[in-house]
Design an enzyme around this catalytic site. Structure first.
Site, PDB file in Angstrom:
ATOM      1  N   SER A  26       0.850  -1.184   0.000  1.00  0.00           N
ATOM      2  CA  SER A  26       0.000   0.000   0.000  1.00  0.00           C
ATOM      3  C   SER A  26       0.889   1.237   0.000  1.00  0.00           C
ATOM      4  CB  SER A  26      -0.935  -0.013   1.219  1.00  0.00           C
ATOM      5  OG  SER A  26      -1.951   0.960   1.078  1.00  0.00           O
ATOM      6  N   ASN A  27       0.321   2.383   0.364  1.00  0.00           N
ATOM      7  CA  ASN A  27       1.062   3.634   0.436  1.00  0.00           C
ATOM      8  C   ASN A  27       0.448   4.513   1.519  1.00  0.00           C
ATOM      9  OD1 ASN A  27      -1.077   5.396  -0.870  1.00  0.00           O
ATOM     10  ND2 ASN A  27      -0.711   3.912  -2.516  1.00  0.00           N
ATOM     11  N   ALA A  28       1.007   5.711   1.691  1.00  0.00           N
ATOM     12  CA  ALA A  28       0.626   6.560   2.825  1.00  0.00           C
ATOM     13  C   ALA A  28      -0.513   7.528   2.535  1.00  0.00           C
ATOM     14  CB  ALA A  28       1.851   7.347   3.303  1.00  0.00           C
TER      15      ALA A  28
END
Length: 215
Positions: A26-28
């Site tokens: 995923s990512n932030a």
């Protein structure tokens, strides 16, 4: 006869691509920018469909929310809603790759090195742009760590977008997770605007104003 409301379709947040039931890529992305745009469109009297990845945000009252997890789920939801929208703004930070396989049970650590095979996810923005009608407006987002304008112009042309909204990520007061943002907004018509730095609520409202007036 009463005119129908204009319809906005907007994506927000990250996607999660699971390796097994407890691990994922995923990512932030916090989703704050996409939710801010959805709220701004609602204030303009638009009907808003918001397709959101996993975020810790409350949906604005009056917005039609569709919660998804993976890039494929986001694609499926956007694909279903796209033909009915007047404007599509792709704010979500969609995973570019997913694991080639997802294990049905948690993979146990045994001390040995692991190799992860990744395959591309479907490009939601390019797919929608390839079938848009002349009356539809498509806005993409571009999060970069360097050469912001160069990368944004390339994406604007390659994906046949009407607008690209580009911003740096990793900065202390902008991009992912921040309440503030600064955006370079560029149009296929040659327009160029710098929005912010300001709150994502104000930047989102200003972005809509620029895009809708020009459209």
């Amino acid at each position: 006869m009463k005119a129908r409301k204009k319809r906005l379709l907007v994506t927000a947040g990250p996607t999660r691509e699971h390796l097994d039931p407890v691990r994922f890529l995923s990512n932030a992305s916090s989703g704050k920018m996409g939710y801010a745009i959805a709220k701004a469109a609602l204030k303009l009297g638009w009907e808003v469909n918001l397709v959101s990845g996993p975020v810790a945000l409350e949906c604005p009252d009056g917005v039609n929310l569709c919660r998804v997890t993976s890039a494929q789920e986001m694609y499926d939801s956007v694909d279903r809603l796209f033909d009915f929208c007047d404007c599509f703004i792709a704010v979500a930070a969609v995973s570019d790759w997913r694991p080639a396989t997802t294990e049905p049970e948690k993979v146990k650590k045994d001390g040995s090195p692991q190799t992860l095979e990744l395959v591309p996810t479907t490009d939601i923005l390019a797919s929608m742009a390839s079938r848009k009608s002349d009356s539809q407006i498509i806005v993409g987002f571009c999060a970069e760590t360097n050469q912001l304008e160069t990368h944004a112009r390339s994406k604007l042309a390659a994906k046949n977008l009407d607008w690209i909204a580009a911003n740096f990520v990793g900065a202390a007061d902008g991009g992912f997770e921040s309440d503030n943002n600064e955006i370079l907004l560029m149009g296929s018509n040659g327009a160029r605007h710098v929005l912010g730095p300001d709150s994502k609520q104000k930047v989102g409202a200003e972005l809509l104003a620029k895009v809708l007036v020009a459209g």
